[in-house]
Design a protein around this motif. Structure first.
Motif, PDB file in Angstrom:
ATOM      1  N   GLN A  46       0.832  -1.198   0.000  1.00 51.10           N
ATOM      2  CA  GLN A  46       0.000   0.000   0.000  1.00 51.10           C
ATOM      3  C   GLN A  46       0.872   1.255   0.000  1.00 51.10           C
ATOM      4  N   SER A  47       1.938   1.248   0.763  1.00 50.31           N
ATOM      5  CA  SER A  47       2.846   2.396   0.800  1.00 50.31           C
ATOM      6  C   SER A  47       3.522   2.610  -0.542  1.00 50.31           C
TER       7      SER A  47
ATOM      8  N   ASP B 186       0.910   4.135  -2.737  1.00 52.82           N
ATOM      9  CA  ASP B 186       0.712   5.530  -2.350  1.00 52.82           C
ATOM     10  C   ASP B 186       1.851   6.413  -2.869  1.00 52.82           C
TER      11      ASP B 186
ATOM     12  N   ASN C 270       1.402   6.930  -6.525  1.00 54.62           N
ATOM     13  CA  ASN C 270       0.278   7.826  -6.819  1.00 54.62           C
ATOM     14  C   ASN C 270       0.491   9.249  -6.316  1.00 54.62           C
ATOM     15  N   GLY C 271       1.553   9.466  -5.553  1.00 54.65           N
ATOM     16  CA  GLY C 271       1.812  10.786  -5.004  1.00 54.65           C
ATOM     17  C   GLY C 271       1.020  11.093  -3.756  1.00 54.65           C
ATOM     18  N   THR C 272       0.506  10.056  -3.089  1.00 55.78           N
ATOM     19  CA  THR C 272      -0.287  10.262  -1.883  1.00 55.78           C
ATOM     20  C   THR C 272       0.431   9.777  -0.620  1.00 55.78           C
ATOM     21  N   PHE C 273       1.695   9.431  -0.726  1.00 54.20           N
ATOM     22  CA  PHE C 273       2.480   8.950   0.408  1.00 54.20           C
ATOM     23  C   PHE C 273       3.123  10.148   1.111  1.00 54.20           C
ATOM     24  N   CYS C 274       2.540  10.585   2.199  1.00 53.94           N
ATOM     25  CA  CYS C 274       3.093  11.690   3.003  1.00 53.94           C
ATOM     26  C   CYS C 274       3.335  12.945   2.172  1.00 53.94           C
ATOM     27  N   GLY C 275       2.572  13.128   1.119  1.00 49.84           N
ATOM     28  CA  GLY C 275       2.745  14.328   0.301  1.00 49.84           C
ATOM     29  C   GLY C 275       3.961  14.310  -0.602  1.00 49.84           C
TER      30      GLY C 275
ATOM     31  N   SER D 277       5.815  13.522  -3.978  1.00 51.83           N
ATOM     32  CA  SER D 277       5.474  13.304  -5.386  1.00 51.83           C
ATOM     33  C   SER D 277       6.257  12.137  -5.941  1.00 51.83           C
TER      34      SER D 277
END
Length: 61
Positions: free
Chosen positions: A44-45, A48, A51-56, A58
């Motif tokens: 999942q990490s 993420d 997708n650019g959604t891991f702790c902000g 990019s």
């Protein structure tokens, strides 16, 4: 080396982060830079991050 360990020279002031906590007695899964408690969390990490959604952070280009 002078027999006391490796010698390092930095071009800037180093930043050192040391964390300490109680043992959690859980399984640890490591894949690349990720350290988590399950393979599902790792995958999942990775998704993420892609997708650019891991702790902000990019995704790499």
């Amino acid at each position: 080396m002078n027999g006391k360990g490796p010698l390092f020279q930095a071009k800037a002031d180093p930043i050192v982060l040391v964390l300490n906590d109680e043992l959690i007695n859980k399984r640890i899964v490591v894949l690349g830079p990720f350290v988590m408690t399950s393979e599902e969390e790792i995958h999942q990490s990775m998704q993420d991050l892609k997708n650019g959604t891991f702790c902000g952070i990019s995704p790499a280009r």
